[in-house]
Structures are given as structure tokens and as C-alpha cells.
Design an enzyme around this catalytic site. Structure first.
Site, PDB file in Angstrom:
ATOM      1  N   LYS A  15       0.840  -1.201   0.000  1.00  0.00           N
ATOM      2  CA  LYS A  15       0.000   0.000   0.000  1.00  0.00           C
ATOM      3  C   LYS A  15       0.875   1.251   0.000  1.00  0.00           C
ATOM      4  O   LYS A  15       0.623   2.196  -0.734  1.00  0.00           O
ATOM      5  CB  LYS A  15      -0.900   0.021   1.242  1.00  0.00           C
ATOM      6  N   ASP A  71      -8.743   2.082   4.173  1.00  0.00           N
ATOM      7  CA  ASP A  71      -9.358   0.796   4.475  1.00  0.00           C
ATOM      8  C   ASP A  71      -9.999   0.264   3.197  1.00  0.00           C
ATOM      9  O   ASP A  71     -10.535   1.032   2.399  1.00  0.00           O
ATOM     10  CB  ASP A  71     -10.421   0.954   5.567  1.00  0.00           C
ATOM     11  N   HIS A 181      -8.650  -0.050  -7.174  1.00  0.00           N
ATOM     12  CA  HIS A 181      -9.506   0.760  -6.307  1.00  0.00           C
ATOM     13  C   HIS A 181      -8.670   1.762  -5.515  1.00  0.00           C
ATOM     14  O   HIS A 181      -8.998   2.924  -5.402  1.00  0.00           O
ATOM     15  CB  HIS A 181     -10.286  -0.171  -5.373  1.00  0.00           C
TER      16      HIS A 181
HETATM   17  P1  IMP Z   1      -7.150  -3.506   5.446  1.00  0.00           P
HETATM   18  O1  IMP Z   1      -5.659  -3.539   5.322  1.00  0.00           O
HETATM   19  O2  IMP Z   1      -7.623  -3.579   6.857  1.00  0.00           O
HETATM   20  O3  IMP Z   1      -7.751  -2.370   4.691  1.00  0.00           O
HETATM   21  O4  IMP Z   1      -7.667  -4.848   4.806  1.00  0.00           O
HETATM   22  C1  IMP Z   1      -7.890  -4.917   3.470  1.00  0.00           C
HETATM   23  C2  IMP Z   1      -8.163  -6.368   3.091  1.00  0.00           C
HETATM   24  O5  IMP Z   1      -8.995  -6.333   1.934  1.00  0.00           O
HETATM   25  C3  IMP Z   1      -6.896  -7.110   2.699  1.00  0.00           C
HETATM   26  O6  IMP Z   1      -6.332  -7.809   3.757  1.00  0.00           O
HETATM   27  C4  IMP Z   1      -7.436  -8.033   1.622  1.00  0.00           C
HETATM   28  O7  IMP Z   1      -8.090  -9.107   2.239  1.00  0.00           O
HETATM   29  C5  IMP Z   1      -8.498  -7.181   0.935  1.00  0.00           C
HETATM   30  N1  IMP Z   1      -7.920  -6.319  -0.134  1.00  0.00           N
HETATM   31  C6  IMP Z   1      -7.904  -4.960  -0.156  1.00  0.00           C
HETATM   32  N2  IMP Z   1      -7.296  -4.497  -1.257  1.00  0.00           N
HETATM   33  C7  IMP Z   1      -6.901  -5.583  -1.945  1.00  0.00           C
HETATM   34  C8  IMP Z   1      -6.196  -5.734  -3.173  1.00  0.00           C
HETATM   35  O8  IMP Z   1      -5.780  -4.780  -3.850  1.00  0.00           O
HETATM   36  N3  IMP Z   1      -5.981  -7.010  -3.562  1.00  0.00           N
HETATM   37  C9  IMP Z   1      -6.394  -8.088  -2.843  1.00  0.00           C
HETATM   38  N4  IMP Z   1      -7.028  -8.008  -1.695  1.00  0.00           N
HETATM   39  C10 IMP Z   1      -7.301  -6.751  -1.232  1.00  0.00           C
END
Ligand code: IMP
Length: 198
Positions: A15, A71, A181
């Protein structure tokens, strides 16, 4: 004039790379560990914007500059939008992502192609002193029938973006970073920061 600093409240290197690439020359992007702050996990709820602002909010006392939290999640229509904001914890926090992907393939095993529609959604919350702004990006697509590809992370091996016939994990980072996204949300943030400067 030196660039303003933007703290991106994440410990996820992938990220961070996306933020740095898109915001280059606009702000100086730093992560908590790069400036000696610890990565703090926050309890995540069911709303992307709330989660993103909670991630950014924990650094307000420690950092005097722009702060943003992000997020994201995968929404599958036939599963009523699940796993959504709980994507990182689907099937259990400790279940590795390849297993999470297989769980989804199993849940969709009797679902026909036209009902496999899904999207990735990303929300970024920017805290700029006493102002809070939100930016969103969406990548539409569908869930494939097999686990395919080795690049990317998370659900990339089972997600086929609209207009392509291969998964995000097969397409690779150059294409994914153009269409994702998160890239869309970061570009909206970039436009906002440029407008603020002018
Ligand atoms: P966060 O880091 O709490 O926002 O969790 C986001 C979760 O959404 C990740 O651990 C993945 O499970 C899923 N996710 C979000 N963006 C992506 C992406 O670009 N590719 C694949 N999975 C994603």
C-alpha cells in the site's frame, strides 16, 4: 519550497509503495516506522470510512502534518457484499489469504459466471489539522473459477477486473496499480492536495 509531509497510517509495504508512486512530487509520503512511530492496529468495524479514520486518528497527537488512513475490502454480490470491510479477517484472522481465497471459491462453486460479480473498494480518510476529507475508489470485476497468479496480495488470485480475462495476480503490479480501487482513491487524494497547494 519543501513538500508537505503526509503520514500514511499503514504497515503494509504494498500500500505504501502505491501512495509513494502516485503522490511523488506532491507531498513527501512517510510511514509510521520510517519516522520512528510504532504501527498501531485499531479495532476494525463494519464501515470503511470509520476504519480508515480510526487508523489515521491514532497518530494525531504524535504527528504535526497531514495524516491519512486507508481501508479496503472485497464485496461479492452473491454473498450480499461479504466479506466487505471484514475482508482481512474473513474465515478467521489467522487464516492465510490463499485459504481465504479457496473458501470463497468453495462458497461460489455452484454460482454461474454472470452471478459472480464483485468489486474492490478503497476509502482514504485525510486529516489536515481540523479538516477531514474522504476519497473513494472502486474496481469492478468478478470472481474467477480458479486460484490463479502469483503477484499482488490478498484476494488478487481470484479477482478478475472488468475488461480483462486474467486475475489481478496474473496481470501484475504495473497494470493493477493503474486500475486498482486504491490507485483511484489515491489519485483523487492527489488532485485534492494539488488544489490545496494552488
Ligand atoms: P485492510 O488492510 O484492513 O484495509 O484490509 C484490506 C483487506 O482487503 C486485505 O487484507 C485483503 O483481504 C483485501 N484487499 C484490499 N485491497 C486488496 C487488493 O488490492 N488485492 C487483494 N485483496 C485486497
Amino acid at each position: 519550497m519543501p513538500l508537505r509531509r503526509l503520514l500514511v497510517a499503514t504497515g503494509n509495504k504494498g500500500k505504501l509503495r502505491e501512495f509513494k508512486a502516485i503522490l511523488e512530487g506532491i507531498v513527501e509520503v512517510v510511514s509510521p516506522d520510517e519516522i520512528g512511530l510504532e504501527i498501531r492496529d485499531v479495532e476494525e468495524g463494519i464501515d470503511y470510512a470509520e476504519n480508515a479514520s480510526a487508523k489515521a486518528g491514532v497518530y494525531v497527537k504524535d504527528f504535526d502534518g497531514l495524516i491519512c488512513g486507508e481501508d479496503s475490502g472485497l464485496e461479492i454480490d452473491v454473498l450480499d457484499g461479504r466479506p466487505g470491510p471484514l475482508s482481512a479477517r474473513y474465515g478467521g484472522e489467522d487464516l492465510p489469504h490463499p485459504e481465504k481465497c479457496r473458501k470463497i471459491l468453495e462458497e461460489l462453486k455452484d454460482v454461474a459466471l454472470y452471478d459472480r460479480t464483485a468489486r474492490f473498494r478503497a476509502t482514504i480518510v485525510l486529516i489536515d489539522a481540523d479538516k477531514v476529507e474522504t476519497f473513494e475508489g472502486v474496481l469492478e470485476g468478478w470472481i474467477g473459477f480458479e486460484y490463479k497468479g502469483t503477484e499482488g496480495f490478498g484476494y488478487d488470485p481470484v479477482f478478475i477486473p472488468q475488461g480483462f480475462s486474467r486475475t489481478n495476480a496474473e496481470l501484475g503490479m504495473v497494470i493493477k496499480n493503474r486500475i486498482s480501487h486504491r490507485a483511484k482513491a489515491i489519485r483523487k487524494l492527489a488532485e485534492h492536495l494539488k488544489r490545496e497547494e494552488s
